[in-house]
Design an enzyme around this catalytic site. Sequence first.
Site, PDB file in Angstrom:
ATOM      1  N   ASP A  39     -22.762 -14.755  17.546  1.00 16.69           N
ATOM      2  CA  ASP A  39     -24.380 -15.097  17.341  1.00 16.69           C
ATOM      3  C   ASP A  39     -24.366 -16.257  16.606  1.00 16.69           C
ATOM      4  OD1 ASP A  39     -22.932 -13.982  14.898  1.00 16.69           O
ATOM      5  OD2 ASP A  39     -24.997 -13.452  14.225  1.00 16.69           O
ATOM      6  N   SER A  70     -32.232   0.264  -7.347  1.00 15.71           N
ATOM      7  CA  SER A  70     -31.739   0.917  -6.373  1.00 15.71           C
ATOM      8  C   SER A  70     -30.744   2.168  -6.764  1.00 15.71           C
ATOM      9  CB  SER A  70     -30.582   0.035  -5.689  1.00 15.71           C
ATOM     10  OG  SER A  70     -29.755   0.771  -4.902  1.00 15.71           O
ATOM     11  N   LEU A 130     -21.867  -2.516   8.375  1.00 14.89           N
ATOM     12  CA  LEU A 130     -23.205  -1.842   9.334  1.00 14.89           C
ATOM     13  C   LEU A 130     -24.308  -2.535   8.767  1.00 14.89           C
ATOM     14  CD1 LEU A 130     -21.787   1.910   9.398  1.00 14.89           C
ATOM     15  CD2 LEU A 130     -21.358   0.146  10.971  1.00 14.89           C
ATOM     16  N   SER A 132     -25.702  -3.439   5.755  1.00 14.67           N
ATOM     17  CA  SER A 132     -26.732  -2.959   4.575  1.00 14.67           C
ATOM     18  C   SER A 132     -27.406  -4.073   3.923  1.00 14.67           C
ATOM     19  CB  SER A 132     -25.836  -2.088   3.487  1.00 14.67           C
ATOM     20  OG  SER A 132     -24.690  -3.174   3.204  1.00 14.67           O
ATOM     21  N   ASP A 177     -27.814  -9.426  12.986  1.00  9.44           N
ATOM     22  CA  ASP A 177     -28.039  -8.362  12.216  1.00  9.44           C
ATOM     23  C   ASP A 177     -29.592  -7.921  11.779  1.00  9.44           C
ATOM     24  OD1 ASP A 177     -25.175  -8.269  12.059  1.00  9.44           O
ATOM     25  OD2 ASP A 177     -25.058  -8.779   9.966  1.00  9.44           O
TER      26      ASP A 177
END
Length: 390
Positions: A39, A70, A130, A132, A177
């Site tokens: 990318d 959080s 993944l 986050s 992403d």
Amino acid sequence: MQKIKEELLAKFIAVFGSGGQITPYFAPGRVNLIGEHTDYNGGHVFPCALTIGTYAIARKNTNRSLRLYSVNFDELGVITVSLDDLSYAKEDDWANYPKGVVWAFAEKGMKLNAGLDILYFGNIPNSSGLSSSASIEVVTGYILSQTFGFNTSFVDIALISQFAENKFNGVNCGIMDQFAIAMGKKDHAIFLDTSNLEYEYAPIQLEGAKIVIACSNKKRGLGDSKYNERRTECETALEELKKVVAINTLGDLSEEQFEQYKDAIKDDVRRKRAKHAVYENQRTIQAVNALKANDIATFGKLMNESHVSLRDDYEVTGIELDTLVATSLEQEGVIGSRMTGAGFGGCTVSIVKEEAIDSFIKNVGEVYLQKIGYKADFYVVEIGNGPCIL
């Protein structure tokens, strides 16, 4: 999702108090099926959004401050920063990602006229590859767009989020992403040309198979990994190639052209890095064509070849990911398997026939634990949509 929403709304009130307009949001994580480290090299990628991701509850405040909390990092408590002093601070840890997005919106001329209280909860494994970090960036960008009426498209939110990660957090990530998360579409992957952001949705019809993600549980941080080093190696190789062939990115080259001009790259390591970028881009194009032709076997074969290239030419796998992939390919019912994400830890993605999933998880898990010394986690995932208000 409804149960999580209700629990988070209650937690928001417990942390920040009641009153005002409180709105719940969600943005997915993503997995890249093929097209890794292409990318930022002007190549193609083929990611999809997941149904796991980042939940956020938001409300305006009158303090001209960001108050960020959080559930995943409860021990850090509420992190409070002034809208008039948005600078990176190591002690703010995870909160630098949403802070960076607010900073980036201001840099693009979209300044907040009020503060925000935001509670986050992610069910993406941290440092798993993944995305986050991109998920929290995109959900924050969506909150800002919706709360303050900014005229931003989903592509804008992806680009601003990438800008924040590059310039505020110092990670030289490409656009994949953030784009995959912002533009996610249920049961489709996104075939994206990162050189010009042209894209098409491709339906994922695996006919009796599912996507299984294995998380190695080896933690990695992009900024302090060799990610930026790989990017620099490719940029240097590109400049060397430009002296002998008219290209703008490594993604402009076919495999044949690379072999013709590769001697212009004066270092063996840089030559290997560039080879991966070129060949992986072509693999991604071939993989999408295979999928369109309903040729899942070829798609799986190209996934396997992708992992070998990431292992041998790009050198971003490591014993954890190599063990997961090698063991996966020994199992019945596995169509293809590869590392996904930046590497140096994180996850693998495999396509596994439904009837073999239970034995796949059991067998691969046992071998991994025995060889590595700690366990892997497995997720049978669905492909979901992009950001939304819940």
